[in-house]
Design a protein around this motif. Structure first.
Motif, PDB file in Angstrom:
ATOM      1  N   LEU A 137     -25.996 -37.236 -36.718  1.00 38.20           N
ATOM      2  CA  LEU A 137     -25.238 -36.009 -36.977  1.00 38.20           C
ATOM      3  C   LEU A 137     -24.618 -35.475 -35.692  1.00 38.20           C
ATOM      4  CD1 LEU A 137     -24.567 -33.248 -38.469  1.00 38.20           C
ATOM      5  CD2 LEU A 137     -26.876 -32.553 -37.807  1.00 38.20           C
ATOM      6  N   ASP A 154     -16.663 -36.803 -37.326  1.00 34.73           N
ATOM      7  CA  ASP A 154     -15.973 -36.345 -38.536  1.00 34.73           C
ATOM      8  C   ASP A 154     -16.852 -35.396 -39.346  1.00 34.73           C
ATOM      9  OD1 ASP A 154     -17.854 -38.140 -39.413  1.00 34.73           O
ATOM     10  OD2 ASP A 154     -16.468 -39.385 -40.571  1.00 34.73           O
ATOM     11  N   PHE A 155     -17.688 -34.651 -38.661  1.00 31.13           N
ATOM     12  CA  PHE A 155     -18.611 -33.718 -39.313  1.00 31.13           C
ATOM     13  C   PHE A 155     -17.856 -32.630 -40.064  1.00 31.13           C
ATOM     14  CE2 PHE A 155     -20.823 -29.596 -38.914  1.00 31.13           C
ATOM     15  CZ  PHE A 155     -21.973 -29.867 -39.642  1.00 31.13           C
ATOM     16  N   TYR A 156     -18.305 -32.375 -41.295  1.00 32.46           N
ATOM     17  CA  TYR A 156     -17.717 -31.315 -42.124  1.00 32.46           C
ATOM     18  C   TYR A 156     -18.852 -30.573 -42.810  1.00 32.46           C
ATOM     19  CZ  TYR A 156     -15.743 -29.138 -46.310  1.00 32.46           C
ATOM     20  OH  TYR A 156     -15.406 -28.241 -47.310  1.00 32.46           O
ATOM     21  N   GLY A 170     -12.270 -39.276 -43.038  1.00 31.90           N
ATOM     22  CA  GLY A 170     -13.603 -38.744 -43.250  1.00 31.90           C
ATOM     23  C   GLY A 170     -13.785 -38.276 -44.689  1.00 31.90           C
ATOM     24  N   ARG A 218     -23.793 -27.485 -36.997  1.00 30.38           N
ATOM     25  CA  ARG A 218     -24.679 -28.630 -36.754  1.00 30.38           C
ATOM     26  C   ARG A 218     -26.112 -28.159 -36.501  1.00 30.38           C
ATOM     27  NH1 ARG A 218     -21.557 -33.547 -34.964  1.00 30.38           N
ATOM     28  NH2 ARG A 218     -19.371 -32.911 -34.843  1.00 30.38           N
ATOM     29  N   SER A 224     -21.667 -37.602 -34.479  1.00 31.15           N
ATOM     30  CA  SER A 224     -20.549 -37.838 -35.404  1.00 31.15           C
ATOM     31  C   SER A 224     -19.272 -37.136 -34.943  1.00 31.15           C
ATOM     32  CB  SER A 224     -20.914 -37.356 -36.804  1.00 31.15           C
ATOM     33  OG  SER A 224     -21.067 -35.951 -36.833  1.00 31.15           O
ATOM     34  N   PHE A 276     -20.995 -36.410 -42.988  1.00 29.98           N
ATOM     35  CA  PHE A 276     -20.517 -37.105 -41.799  1.00 29.98           C
ATOM     36  C   PHE A 276     -20.743 -38.596 -41.987  1.00 29.98           C
ATOM     37  CE2 PHE A 276     -24.930 -36.077 -41.089  1.00 29.98           C
ATOM     38  CZ  PHE A 276     -25.474 -37.196 -40.478  1.00 29.98           C
TER      39      PHE A 276
END
Length: 370
Positions: free
Chosen positions: A258, A263-265, A39, A237, A261, A184
């Protein structure tokens, strides 16, 4: 042979371990993630950082996976194009430069494979305590047995645990820049072909660009906010969706992606400033010691160059008794380079730094000590 504990298996920690092995040290890299992290956004390798890659013999591999953008469009809140460029993009700068833009995960994969020989990597563990005496630094871990090392290096990012253990609470050293970032990946449902799209309205906006042969998108949301980052992913989020809700065009579909996803960071954009980067036998490298923030475009360069310079100075000092000399020389060489690159993030709030400033900053250090 000196044993060196490196906390953090990211770019700075992995490159440092590579150079330590080749200079006669025995590094152990402890990384909280169960495997090299995936990611993340595209990163840039510029100037002296490219020289580090060349010395590692990785120039060909790095260039083979670079992004190949043709240009970018800037949209208003409704999705109407207000500016276009085929000469530069916000993420990488001028397209005709010798700089290299590639995905962080691709770069880390290349570096990790290259550093495997001679380096002990311990994934899925982290440091819980450090205690120093005349014999070395005694480290305790979440999972592994306690061990003693000659030196400890914190290469564990903006929220460095080593920095907290050896220097104090991060609030003393973090300087938030009033901006938050969320990143993401998603399928390329926009059909972008080597072309970036940027949209902004007021204090919120985002950039979207294709990667992996135009099969995927990387989405980068940004918004102004002076509050600390949400540490809970679900709350983060929801905050992103709330702040981006006023934007139109493809924003609803991007927000749907979003929430899907994996691999959200998200985090606050901040810099790290310390009066010194070492405490006893412990020293910091990369974001842990001098994060410039993604707004500078030079975090990867600082990590690559800092790791090389630190390993170089430790080799020149040759011996545990001389670690203070090595740390002082490392800091003396890196400080001006760090200052110029951190300034890139604050020079032009809300926009990229001047091209002249970037050119000056990326070459403001020599890899070999004078």
């Amino acid at each position: 042979m000196q044993n060196v504990l490196v906390s953090g298996g990211g770019i700075a920690g992995t490159v440092l371990a590579h150079w330590l092995v080749r200079r006669g040290f025995a590094p152990t890299v402890v990384e909280a993630a169960p495997a090299p992290r995936t990611g993340g956004q595209a990163v840039d390798i510029r100037g002296t950082a490219l020289d580090v890659i060349e010395r590692m013999g990785l120039t060909g591999q790095v260039r083979a996976v670079r992004t190949r953008m043709r240009g970018m469009s800037v949209l208003d809140a409704d999705g109407t194009e207000v500016h276009r460029s085929t000469e530069a993009t916000f993420s990488s700068g001028r397209l005709d430069s010798g700089d290299v833009e590639l995905l962080r995960s691709d770069l880390l994969g290349i570096l990790h494979r290259h550093a495997l020989d001679g380096v002990e990597f311990v994934h899925g563990d982290s440091i819980t305590a450090l205690r120093e005496d005349e014999r070395g630094v005694h480290a305790s871990f979440t999972r592994g047995r306690p061990r003693t090392f000659d030196l400890v290096v914190g290469a564990d990012g903006l929220h460095s645990r080593v920095r907290r253990l050896a220097f104090g609470p991060e609030e003393e050293f973090l300087r938030p820049l009033g901006t938050h970032l969320a990143i993401f990946s998603a399928d390329n449902f926009l059909g972008l072909e080597d072309w970036q799209v940027w949209q902004r309205d007021g204090d919120a906006g985002y950039g979207v660009y294709p990667v992996r042969g135009n099969r995927e998108l990387r989405v980068c949301f940004g918004w102004a906010d002076d509050r600390p980052a949400e540490r809970d992913p679900g709350a983060a989020r929801r905050t992103v969706a709330e702040r981006m809700g006023a934007l139109r065009w493809e924003t609803p579909r991007l927000l749907e992606a979003l929430h899907r996803s994996t691999d959200f960071y998200a985090d606050v954009m901040a810099q790290v400033h310390l009066d010194t980067w070492s405490a006893g036998r412990t020293v910091l490298v990369g974001d842990a010691g001098y994060c410039a923030s993604p707004l500078s475009g030079q975090g990867t360069g600082l990590a690559l160059v800092g790791a090389h310079v630190l390993a170089d100075e430790l080799a020149r000092a040759r011996g545990t008794a001389d670690h203070r000399v090595a740390f002082a020389r490392y800091e003396h060489r890196m400080r001006p380079f760090v200052a110029l690159n951190q300034a890139l993030a604050t020079e032009n709030p809300g926009g990229p730094a001047a091209e002249e400033s970037v050119e000056r900053a990326k070459r403001a250090i020599a890899l070999d000590a004078g």
